[in-house]
Design a protein around this motif. Structure first.
Motif, PDB file in Angstrom:
ATOM      1  N   LEU A 133       0.836  -1.207   0.000  1.00 40.67           N
ATOM      2  CA  LEU A 133       0.000   0.000   0.000  1.00 40.67           C
ATOM      3  C   LEU A 133       0.865   1.249   0.000  1.00 40.67           C
ATOM      4  CD1 LEU A 133      -2.670  -1.140   2.616  1.00 40.67           C
ATOM      5  CD2 LEU A 133      -2.815  -1.215   0.112  1.00 40.67           C
ATOM      6  N   SER A 134       1.949   1.212   0.767  1.00 33.09           N
ATOM      7  CA  SER A 134       2.895   2.325   0.781  1.00 33.09           C
ATOM      8  C   SER A 134       4.264   1.799   1.176  1.00 33.09           C
ATOM      9  CB  SER A 134       2.439   3.431   1.741  1.00 33.09           C
ATOM     10  OG  SER A 134       2.515   2.979   3.078  1.00 33.09           O
ATOM     11  N   LEU A 135       5.277   2.538   0.764  1.00 36.43           N
ATOM     12  CA  LEU A 135       6.659   2.130   0.989  1.00 36.43           C
ATOM     13  C   LEU A 135       7.446   3.392   1.277  1.00 36.43           C
ATOM     14  CD1 LEU A 135       8.512  -0.562   0.048  1.00 36.43           C
ATOM     15  CD2 LEU A 135       9.168   1.070  -1.684  1.00 36.43           C
ATOM     16  N   ASP A 136       8.091   3.457   2.439  1.00 42.10           N
ATOM     17  CA  ASP A 136       8.851   4.674   2.706  1.00 42.10           C
ATOM     18  C   ASP A 136      10.298   4.515   2.247  1.00 42.10           C
ATOM     19  OD1 ASP A 136      10.382   3.538   4.762  1.00 42.10           O
ATOM     20  OD2 ASP A 136       9.313   4.551   6.369  1.00 42.10           O
TER      21      ASP A 136
ATOM     22  N   GLU B  97       2.581   3.895  -7.893  1.00 46.51           N
ATOM     23  CA  GLU B  97       3.462   4.822  -7.172  1.00 46.51           C
ATOM     24  C   GLU B  97       4.720   4.131  -6.652  1.00 46.51           C
ATOM     25  OE1 GLU B  97       0.157   4.386  -6.040  1.00 46.51           O
ATOM     26  OE2 GLU B  97      -0.618   6.010  -7.273  1.00 46.51           O
ATOM     27  N   ILE B  98       4.583   2.873  -6.236  1.00 46.12           N
ATOM     28  CA  ILE B  98       5.747   2.125  -5.735  1.00 46.12           C
ATOM     29  C   ILE B  98       6.741   1.925  -6.885  1.00 46.12           C
ATOM     30  CG2 ILE B  98       6.533  -0.029  -4.662  1.00 46.12           C
ATOM     31  CD1 ILE B  98       4.618   1.668  -2.863  1.00 46.12           C
ATOM     32  N   TYR B  99       6.233   1.535  -8.031  1.00 44.96           N
ATOM     33  CA  TYR B  99       7.071   1.367  -9.224  1.00 44.96           C
ATOM     34  C   TYR B  99       7.785   2.688  -9.549  1.00 44.96           C
ATOM     35  CZ  TYR B  99       8.278   0.783 -14.159  1.00 44.96           C
ATOM     36  OH  TYR B  99       8.945   0.744 -15.349  1.00 44.96           O
ATOM     37  N   SER B 100       7.026   3.787  -9.574  1.00 45.46           N
ATOM     38  CA  SER B 100       7.600   5.098  -9.901  1.00 45.46           C
ATOM     39  C   SER B 100       8.687   5.494  -8.916  1.00 45.46           C
ATOM     40  CB  SER B 100       6.509   6.173  -9.918  1.00 45.46           C
ATOM     41  OG  SER B 100       5.565   5.879 -10.915  1.00 45.46           O
TER      42      SER B 100
END
Length: 133
Positions: free
Chosen positions: A76-79, A107-110
């Motif tokens: 879902l999200s990755l910091d 967004e993670i890919y980007s």
């Protein structure tokens, strides 16, 4: 947002049999594919609090297997700390091990692309997952 101790205690590593895949939910899952390779499935919101466990798990898997698949499909999200840890793992894993990454073009890919982390993979080891499955 940092995870508190109770949330950290909910992170589990699972040895998953094919018939059990649908029953397992968690942040880090191991799915043994065979004796030479392993698939690690990461899911949820990954932040600094999981970096140590994630790094340890991936390094242990690389030590005992010839290939590793890192599945980021359910992230879902990755910091930035998790992205940095992945980069360090990939740079140190150039010892004849094959690592494939699976992710959606989102967004993670980007983020991983802009940080140059995807450049550490041979193009054939980047598997784009259709987000409509």
């Amino acid at each position: 947002k940092k995870m508190n101790k109770a949330q950290l205690n909910q992170i589990h590593v699972f040895e998953v049999k094919p018939e059990e895949k649908s029953k397992v939910r968690g942040v880090i899952q191991i799915e043994n594919e065979n004796s030479i390779g392993v698939k690690i499935k990461l899911s949820g919101d990954l932040n600094y609090s999981v970096v140590k466990d994630m790094t340890s798990l991936i390094n242990q898997s690389l030590d005992s297997h010839e290939f590793l698949i890192i599945d980021l499909d359910n992230i879902l999200s990755l910091d930035i700390s998790v992205a940095s840890a992945l980069e360090d793992i990939l740079k140190s894993a150039a010892r004849g091990k094959s690592i494939t990454i699976m992710l959606k073009r989102d967004e993670i890919y980007s983020m991983l692309l802009s940080l140059g982390i995807l450049d550490l993979f041979p193009p054939e080891n980047i598997k784009i997952i259709d987000g409509n499955k």
